[in-house]
Design an enzyme around this catalytic site. Structure first.
Site, mmCIF file in Angstrom:
data_model
loop_
_atom_site.group_PDB
_atom_site.id
_atom_site.type_symbol
_atom_site.label_atom_id
_atom_site.label_comp_id
_atom_site.label_asym_id
_atom_site.label_seq_id
_atom_site.Cartn_x
_atom_site.Cartn_y
_atom_site.Cartn_z
ATOM 1 N N SER A 188 -2.927 -12.588 3.112
ATOM 2 C CA SER A 188 -3.354 -12.393 1.719
ATOM 3 C C SER A 188 -2.271 -12.880 0.757
ATOM 4 O O SER A 188 -2.566 -13.302 -0.361
ATOM 5 C CB SER A 188 -3.720 -10.934 1.451
ATOM 6 O OG SER A 188 -2.586 -10.097 1.538
ATOM 7 N N LYS A 199 0.806 -1.222 0.000
ATOM 8 C CA LYS A 199 0.000 0.000 0.000
ATOM 9 C C LYS A 199 0.840 1.273 0.000
ATOM 10 O O LYS A 199 0.298 2.360 -0.203
ATOM 11 C CB LYS A 199 -0.976 -0.002 1.172
ATOM 12 C CG LYS A 199 -2.001 -1.102 1.132
ATOM 13 C CD LYS A 199 -2.910 -1.157 -0.093
ATOM 14 C CE LYS A 199 -3.669 0.068 -0.425
ATOM 15 N NZ LYS A 199 -4.844 -0.234 -1.304
HETATM 16 N N1 PMP Z 1 -3.441 -7.638 1.194
HETATM 17 C C1 PMP Z 1 -3.252 -6.838 2.237
HETATM 18 C C2 PMP Z 1 -2.542 -7.379 3.421
HETATM 19 C C3 PMP Z 1 -3.711 -5.511 2.210
HETATM 20 O O1 PMP Z 1 -3.539 -4.710 3.266
HETATM 21 C C4 PMP Z 1 -4.374 -5.049 1.056
HETATM 22 C C5 PMP Z 1 -4.893 -3.641 1.031
HETATM 23 N N2 PMP Z 1 -6.149 -3.465 1.609
HETATM 24 C C6 PMP Z 1 -4.563 -5.934 -0.011
HETATM 25 C C7 PMP Z 1 -4.070 -7.210 0.092
HETATM 26 C C8 PMP Z 1 -5.312 -5.537 -1.254
HETATM 27 O O2 PMP Z 1 -4.740 -4.480 -1.926
HETATM 28 P P1 PMP Z 1 -5.610 -3.473 -2.784
HETATM 29 O O3 PMP Z 1 -6.219 -2.473 -1.854
HETATM 30 O O4 PMP Z 1 -4.627 -2.864 -3.708
HETATM 31 O O5 PMP Z 1 -6.684 -4.244 -3.490
#
Ligand code: PMP
Length: 453
Positions: A268, A41
């Site tokens: 994630s 991010k």
């Molecule tokens: N994985 C994690 C750990 C995140 O913090 C985020 C951001 N919310 C994402 C995935 C997804 O990223 P994006 O907001 O670019 O879709």
């Protein structure tokens, strides 16, 4: 620090080879924990701040405000502070304690939104604060800000260059959708044949922090300055070729697989790796690229490494319920009983319920607890009726480490788990479990399982 100096420390993350032996396709991943504040991010935070300065919505004297339960907030806090703009973060109170601690140590102010309203509740609160005095704030509004997507055209450039143009597939977990949609657009611009998939949690109640189950959690259309705004995911999802749905359990398996390869990444990232592995069958000979959005150190609170070892298992919701109760008891010690069931493995009981009981200690309530035997018997009978047993005791240590004291040791019984929650200044710091073994306490690892586990 100037923004161009900061920009040198965002992006250009390593692309590592995660192809399993004998695989019919290659798998590569961008290690986004290498960014300035430790997550993907940072790219979006930098991009939105750059755009804000360019269009005048961010100017000296303004505070940055954003709704986020974690990585975006940390990125904004770190970059905002370096660039000279203070940051306010609106987050639901159930956001990861470590992330809130990191936010505060990065100098951000944290405001809580309604616990039951989830991340959309945080969004509404940020919107109302911003609307009340738009001149005082810069609201990056990551869910609706195209700069969030646009920042990932650089991610795409890096992937294209680092694979020597060989990339054929891209998969990425979606929270705001910035990574998935922005990188997909960039990749398709460079190489139209690239197939790209978003990765979403398979369950509506899931444990893949930072991501959204779009069918139930999609951001609402909002009205700003008389204009209707659609989320960047809704606006951009046509760029994707499809979505892969990954369960929380599988995401954790992915975390383990990554760890076996020496990569300590977040939940994630585990989901993305499993999604990439699933793509292999669909794309023999392909070069599949994904991202590892952050590192495992963002999830120490969830103790994601402990699942294979001894120690009681419970859901994160129950763990947090206990923490919240002990925060309420602060500055006094709180106590309660752990109810659950034994499993096939005696060292792995499952805690199903937490029964608060009164601390009847009268004269030293800040550092002692005492459970009334009548309370104990009442809870024991209730537990029996529900098919549960008392498996241990939880209590808090206000402003004290979560280690057992001599008093705790003297009072301990065999075969019980003793959870101790450290509450510092009214906020929960950590919870540990201890078990008596040969007259001494041995730490047990608390196994935080998915909400459905
Ligand atoms: N994985 C994690 C750990 C995140 O913090 C985020 C951001 N919310 C994402 C995935 C997804 O990223 P994006 O907001 O670019 O879709």
């Amino acid at each position: 620090m100037t923004l161009s100096e900061i920009a040198l420390r965002v992006g250009n993350t390593p692309l590592i080879d995660l192809t399993p032996p004998g695989s019919r396709a290659e798998i590569w991943a961008k290690v986004e924990s290498h960014n300035l504040s430790g997550s993907v991010k940072d790219r979006a935070a930098l991009g939105m701040i750059q755009k804000g300065l360019a269009d005048g919505s961010l100017a000296p004297g303004r505070r940055i405000i954003e709704a986020t339960s974690g990585n975006t907030g940390i990125g904004l806090a770190v970059i905002g502070r370096l660039a000279g703009y203070p940051v306010t973060i609106v987050a639901p109170p159930q956001a990861s304690v470590e992330r809130l601690d990191i936010l505060r140590s990065a100098g951000a102010e944290v405001i809580f939104s309604d616990q039951l309203a989830g991340s959309n509740g945080a969004l509404e609160k940020a919107l109302s604060i911003y609307k009340a005095d738009p001149e005082a704030w810069f609201w990056p509004n990551q869910y609706y800000n195209q700069a969030n997507c646009d920042a990932h055209s650089k991610t795409a450039d890096e992937i294209f260059a680092q694979t020597g143009g060989r990339v054929t597939h891209f998969v990425a977990a979606t929270g705001t959708g910035g990574t998935a949609i922005g990188a997909t657009r960039g990749l398709k611009r460079l190489k139209p044949s690239v197939a790209a998939y978003s990765v979403e949690p398979a369950e509506d109640f899931h444990g893949i922090e930072g991501t959204k189950h779009m069918a139930t959690e999609a951001v609402p259309e909002i009205k700003l300055d008389g204009r209707k705004m659609k989320g960047i995911f809704e606006t951009g999802k046509a760029a994707l070729d499809g979505t892969l749905f990954i369960s929380t359990d599988d995401a954790y398996k992915g975390v383990d697989l990554l760890a076996e390869r020496g990569v300590f990444a977040g939940i994630s990232s585990g989901a993305n790796y499993i999604a990439a592995l699933r793509m292999v069958d669909r794309s023999p000979g392909g070069v599949i690229v994904t991202v590892l959005p952050d590192g495992a150190d963002r999830y120490l609170y969830e103790k994601i490494w402990s699942r294979r070892f001894y120690g009681p298992a419970l859901t994160r919701a129950l763990f947090r319920e206990m923490g919240a109760y002990f925060e309420k008891c602060y500055p006094e010690e709180g106590c309660g009983l752990l109810l659950g069931v034994q499993t096939g493995r005696p060292d792995k009981p499952v805690i199903k319920k937490f029964a608060q009981v009164t601390n009847r200690n009268a004269d030293s309530r800040n550092d002692r607890y005492d459970i009334d035997p009548n309370d104990y018997r009442r809870v024991e009978a209730e537990a029996r009726n529900a098919g549960l047993k008392i498996l241990g005791i939880a209590h808090s240590h206000p402003d004290h480490p979560p280690r057992p004291s001599q008093t705790d040791l003297d009072a301990a019984w065999e075969d019980f788990s003793y959870f101790i929650f450290s509450i510092s200044g009214g906020g929960m710091v950590s919870g540990y479990s201890w078990r008596l073994e040969n007259g001494a306490f041995r730490e047990e690892l608390i196994d935080i399982v998915g909400e459905h586990g």
